[in-house]
Design an enzyme around this catalytic site. Structure first.
Site, PDB file in Angstrom:
ATOM      1  N   HIS A 311      36.200  40.056  32.759  1.00  0.00           N
ATOM      2  CA  HIS A 311      36.757  39.074  31.826  1.00  0.00           C
ATOM      3  C   HIS A 311      36.973  37.660  32.893  1.00  0.00           C
ATOM      4  O   HIS A 311      37.037  38.084  33.818  1.00  0.00           O
ATOM      5  CB  HIS A 311      38.044  39.473  31.145  1.00  0.00           C
ATOM      6  CG  HIS A 311      38.580  38.529  30.111  1.00  0.00           C
ATOM      7  ND1 HIS A 311      39.322  37.561  30.294  1.00  0.00           N
ATOM      8  CD2 HIS A 311      38.369  38.654  28.731  1.00  0.00           C
ATOM      9  CE1 HIS A 311      39.554  36.808  29.350  1.00  0.00           C
ATOM     10  NE2 HIS A 311      39.009  37.675  28.236  1.00  0.00           N
ATOM     11  N   ASP A 368      36.601  43.839  23.927  1.00  0.00           N
ATOM     12  CA  ASP A 368      35.178  43.805  23.179  1.00  0.00           C
ATOM     13  C   ASP A 368      34.533  45.280  23.207  1.00  0.00           C
ATOM     14  O   ASP A 368      33.683  45.450  22.492  1.00  0.00           O
ATOM     15  CB  ASP A 368      34.289  42.838  23.732  1.00  0.00           C
ATOM     16  CG  ASP A 368      34.954  41.429  23.187  1.00  0.00           C
ATOM     17  OD1 ASP A 368      35.426  41.028  22.307  1.00  0.00           O
ATOM     18  OD2 ASP A 368      34.739  40.507  24.375  1.00  0.00           O
TER      19      ASP A 368
END
Length: 434
Positions: A311, A368
């Site tokens: 991320h 995700d």
């Protein structure tokens, strides 16, 4: 918004014989910041920060992230506690108003949102103008921007009452718009909202009910949907939120600002990441092939990338991913789906968390990674994944926009640049150009 930054000292910068004295400020938690607003005046220079990874664009009291520790707080409350104990509309109230609602405030807020879920009857004609095979996100980008043409009585950004009404309208109408985009894409009639249902259940019914038979909302799936909305409600100054703030800094109406955020979210590196992660798991196919693809991911000469890992901010385990992992298993157990993609995901997670390459680079699973599998099990096609993200993030965009409007230091956004084009030159007539 009352400014709460604290002056903590001065930083001195020496460059080309010039000395700049720059104030250092601190917030409640997190790193201190150097205020460079006067840098050009003192030195004749700007800073260069592609992607703004080391630049604070605003003061905010809404969301705090500590990427190194894997912490996400909304108004001070850890995301794990909100996901476990709250519902989405309560989180909406928290983001908008700064505190969790009392019982009376919650009842009034829920009632207000419920009363705004209907769309103007003429609004449905917008959908009829799209091709049947249009991407649902394309429809959402267009229709959200069109809201200002129907609800122009709440576009005056200088009127606090109109700002509040616009906020309520967008939170309330986004599920209706999202569900209509889905229904239109699959050729089914639109389903109107029902006031007796809660936010998540209402959305699921608008997506999956058909006139031919009664539809009962599964409470497990409704709870999962609500939790997914909470996990995506806000995430500090990400690309789409920064886009909303930048658009809002010009004085644009709130519906236009949110449409800008939706457009930014559509990018595969932002809102489309869960769809990309699901496609990656499908490409891997079976748990036995995980090692092969992990090796490819580590090969600098191989274009394959692991989606759903790492991320921009988190350098630790994404706290939302832990909640999403649990939610994924609850949904799969409820629908009875023995999804082979989950087996691939679990094996990939196990290998990656034990592999020195991923540990060293701190490539942990993000939210995700599991959300795509969960949404697929709930019946949503991949084309709807980013639409659901936009639905959930609307409240974060609205809260950030509201905060920006009330910030006395807010100015129109105007980043600078390093110009590397041609130097000044004189125009050459066409017949003299060699």
């Amino acid at each position: 918004m009352e400014n709460k930054v604290k002056l903590k000292g001065q930083a001195t910068l020496n460059v080309d014989g010039k000395e700049a004295s720059l104030p250092v400020y601190g917030g409640t938690v997190g790193p201190d910041v150097i205020d460079i607003a006067s840098l050009y005046k003192q030195t004749g220079m700007f800073t260069l920060d592609p992607g703004f990874t080391s630049t604070g664009s605003c003061e905010s009291q809404i969301t705090y992230i500590d990427g190194d520790e894997g912490v996400l707080l909304h108004r001070g409350y850890p995301i794990e506690q909100l996901a476990a104990n709250s519902d989405f509309l309560e989180v909406c109230y928290l983001l908008l108003h700064g505190e969790l609602p009392t019982a009376g405030q919650a009842e009034e807020f829920n009632s207000t949102i419920t009363r705004h879920t209907m769309l103007h009857a003429q609004f449905d004609r917008f959908f009829e103008g799209y091709r049947r095979d249009a991407h649902p996100m394309a429809m959402v980008v267009g229709t959200v921007g069109a809201l200002s043409a129907f609800y122009h009585d709440s576009t005056d950004i200088n009127d606090p009452a109109q700002r509040l009404v616009a906020s309520h309208r967008m939170i309330a109408k986004m599920p209706t718009i999202a569900a209509r985009a889905y229904k239109y894409s699959v050729g089914q009639p639109f389903v109107s909202p029902r006031n007796e249902l809660d936010y998540a259940a209402n959305f699921l019914r608008m997506c999956f009910a058909v006139p031919a038979e009664d539809y009962e909302v599964n409470p497990v799936l409704a709870k999962a949907m609500d939790r997914i909305f909470i996990l995506h409600a806000d995430h500090e100054q990400n690309a789409s939120t920064s886009t909303v703030r930048l658009a809002g800094s010009s004085g644009a109406n709130p519906f236009a600002c949110i449409a800008a955020g939706v457009a930014c979210l559509w990018g595969p590196s932002h809102g489309g990441a869960n769809e990309a992660a699901l496609n990656m798991l499908s490409e891997i196919g079976t748990p036995e092939r995980v090692a092969e693809y992990v090796a490819r991911a580590k090969d600098k000469n191989d274009p394959f990338r692991l989606m759903g890992f790492g991320h921009r901010v988190y350098k630790n385990y994404d706290p939302r991913a832990k909640v999403m992992h649990q939610t994924c298993h609850e949904v799969l157990k409820e629908v009875g789906a023995d999804d082979p993609l989950l087996q691939v995901a679990m094996e990939l997670e196990r290998v990656a968390l034990e592999d020195e390459y991923f540990i060293e680079k701190k490539l942990y699973p993000n939210v995700d990674f599991y959300s795509g599998i969960t949404l697929k099990a709930m019946g949503f096609p991949t084309t709807m994944f980013t639409v659901l993200f936009a639905l959930a993030r609307t409240v974060g965009w609205i809260a950030q926009w509201q905060e920006m409007i009330g910030d006395p230091t807010q100015r129109i956004g105007r980043p600078r640049q390093v110009y590397t084009g041609a130097a000044k030159r004189d125009y050459v007539a066409l017949n003299n150009r060699g």
